[in-house]
Scaffold this active site. Structure first.
Site, short mmCIF file in Angstrom:
data_model
loop_
_atom_site.label_atom_id
_atom_site.label_comp_id
_atom_site.label_asym_id
_atom_site.label_seq_id
_atom_site.Cartn_x
_atom_site.Cartn_y
_atom_site.Cartn_z
CG ASP A 1 85.61 123.36 51.27
OD1 ASP A 1 84.79 123.08 50.38
OD2 ASP A 1 86.61 124.06 51.06
CG ASP B 1 91.52 125.19 49.01
OD1 ASP B 1 91.11 125.83 50.00
OD2 ASP B 1 90.76 124.58 48.24
CG ASP C 1 93.11 118.82 53.62
OD1 ASP C 1 92.24 119.40 52.97
OD2 ASP C 1 93.83 117.92 53.15
#
Length: 548
Positions: A403, A297, A317
């Site tokens: 994360d 994000d 990611d």
């Protein structure tokens, strides 16, 4: 041996049915795991239950009379298109409107679908007896086409359908193929069908229903999914990796959900991301090269790029859709301060890191402690599995920020394993620091402690800290380094430095207080180390959150 033309037609039907049958199993498993979580359990139970009732269906077909074999086959094929195709949409609606009854309806759909699929092979075998008298040839040919079709269906479901359709529409598309088989069978064998008018009317009825469902599926899926969220859905998308939903409240607060779990809320995400990033970045003596795992994000990137001494940032990611949102969607751009759209960003979509890839990793300069205060950071965005990336990438990182979503599935638990942390340790520079978001130390204490104990098992010296994030509650993090001395120097830095003017929430005092835990919270004696094989962290996590 030359095959009869009718046998060839039946083989073709079996191929299509085999493809659709396995795809129905996958589709029901996927929608259930998206709604209920615990994907491994859902897939295992649903596919196992469906196969059990396929056996029941195989036995029940013996009660169908020989003169009604073709008409019965067409009827059940059409019924399968209706139940298997529309089932996922109806389950989504039931989950939103009548959640207490969801499990009942889920198993009703699965049982019915499995029973009908189980009737297909023996029905076609009995029809084919007219043209292939030998059992070994008849049964072998029908089963061969079923198994080949199942393999084709698996490939189509995994690699083709997700490109063009979401999981709900995929079910309806599969239903269209069952209808096609019903129509072809009807026209090919129409002279042998009793009460053909009734059979034809039923096929047409199912076709009209399927067309209506496909035409309106996007709107109805959105309406059904809206029942699951209190705020208005403004974005929903199912990618090959996850289901992403973004909502907006009446006062402009945006929430992002992944597979039904809150990923962040715009009202307080800065608290979480500053607590994740600032300790590792602010107090590290060397921070040239930063690796962010997850965080597609761009919110963690936003915080990292505030530090002038950072020279290179690599974001890994797995989902390109998420990184595309972060670099193109106006809501994400506003939240991440356009951190992913800087001219320095280099987005790489690859399945492997090889010498030919346009990827640069700079090793730290141990001989120089001089940094330019106006230096700029180069950001590399790589869309691939973090586990695979760590196995392949060369070089070292000074700060590694993890994360990932919580370990709420067996698939994710591997990213909290000894095997993964051992690979990470080999990529951490001598004086480097690693930070791991670690779920709630209060609500999921065993899972939180398991993360720390697993990091220690590979040789990391660790230090836990925590902070209240209103949208999540009490949230925890683990810091890791190659030695106790590094962490001790790290903590000393917190006493020397002044508050950073760029932060909205983080202060040195807050960080020092965040390392204080209540009595008994950090007792790791009762937890095991997580590995790829035992997946204990998933059991800890699942047990904790299900008990709330």
């Amino acid at each position: 041996m030359k095959l009869h033309k009718d046998t060839i037609a039946l083989y073709f039907s079996m191929f299509i049915m085999g493809s659709c049958g396995i795809a129905y199993e996958y589709t029901f498993s996927k929608i259930s795991s998206d709604l209920l979580g615990n994907s491994t359990k859902q897939w295992a139970v649903i596919i196992g239950l469906m196969m059990f009732f396929m056996g029941i269906g195989s036995d029940l077909q013996k009660y169908i009379k020989d003169d009604k074999l073709i008409s019965s086959f067409i009827f059940y094929e059409s019924l399968l298109a209706l139940i298997g195709g529309a089932g996922p949409l109806l389950l989504l609606y039931i989950f939103g409107e009548m959640r207490d009854f969801y499990t009942l309806f889920q198993y009703l759909f699965i049982i019915t679908t499995g029973t009908i699929i189980g009737m297909e092979i023996p029905l076609l075998s009995r029809i084919n007896e007219t043209y292939s008298k030998e059992l070994r040839i008849n049964l072998g040919g029908i089963l061969k086409m079923d198994y080949i079709g199942s393999f084709a269906g698996a490939l189509i479901w995994v690699f083709l359908l997700p490109i063009f359709f979401d999981i709900i529409t995929s079910g309806l598309v599969l239903g269209s193929f069952n209808i096609l088989v019903a129509f072809l069978t009807f026209f090919y064998f129409r002279k042998k069908i009793t009460k053909s008018t009734n059979v034809f009317i039923f096929i047409v009825f199912v076709s009209i229903v399927n067309i209506i469902l496909i035409t309106n599926s996007t709107h109805w899926v959105f309406t059904a999914e809206q029942k699951l969220y209190k705020d208005k859905i403004i974005l929903t998308s199912t990618t090959p990796y996850q289901h992403i939903v973004v909502t907006e409240s009446s006062n402009g607060i945006n929430n992002c959900y992944i597979n039904g779990h809150l990923q962040f809320s715009s009202i307080d995400e800065h608290i979480y991301h500053e607590m994740l990033v600032y300790p590792a970045l602010k107090y590290s003596l060397i921070k040239d090269n930063v690796l962010i795992l997850g965080g597609g994000d761009g919110l963690a990137v936003r915080e990292v790029l505030k530090f002038d001494k950072v020279k290179n940032v690599t974001l890994v990611d797995i989902d390109p859709f998420m990184t595309d949102l972060a670099s193109q969607n106006k809501i994400f751009l506003a939240l991440n301060d356009s951190s992913m759209t800087d001219s320095r960003v280099n987005i790489i979509q690859t399945n492997a890191i090889s010498p030919g890839d346009k990827y640069t990793l700079y090793s730290p300069n141990w001989n120089s402690m001089n940094y330019s205060e106006d230096s700029t950071a180069v950001l590399h965005v790589i869309n691939m599995d973090a586990f695979s990336y760590i196995e392949q990438v060369k070089g070292l990182f000074d700060v590694i920020i993890i994360d990932f979503p919580d370990p709420n599935s067996v698939e994710l638990s591997k990213l909290y394993s000894v095997e993964f942390y051992a690979r990470l340790k080999s990529k951490l520079s001598r004086n480097g620091v690693i930070v791991q978001q670690s779920t709630s130390p209060y609500h999921a204490n065993e899972a939180f402690l398991c993360i720390g104990k697993t990091m220690e098992a590979v040789g990391f010296s660790t230090r836990p800290y925590h902070q209240n994030v209103p949208s999540f509650g009490e949230w925890g993090f683990w810091l890791g380094a190659n030695s106790v001395e590094i962490l001790q120097d790290f903590i000393v830095q917190a006493d020397k430095l002044k508050e950073d003017k760029e932060s909205k929430f983080f202060t040195d005092e807050i960080f020092k207080s965040s390392m204080i835990f209540g009595k008994g919270i950090l007792d790791k004696n009762s937890v095991e180390v997580n590995t790829i094989l035992n997946n204990v962290i998933f059991r800890y996590y699942d047990r904790a959150w299900r008990s709330l």
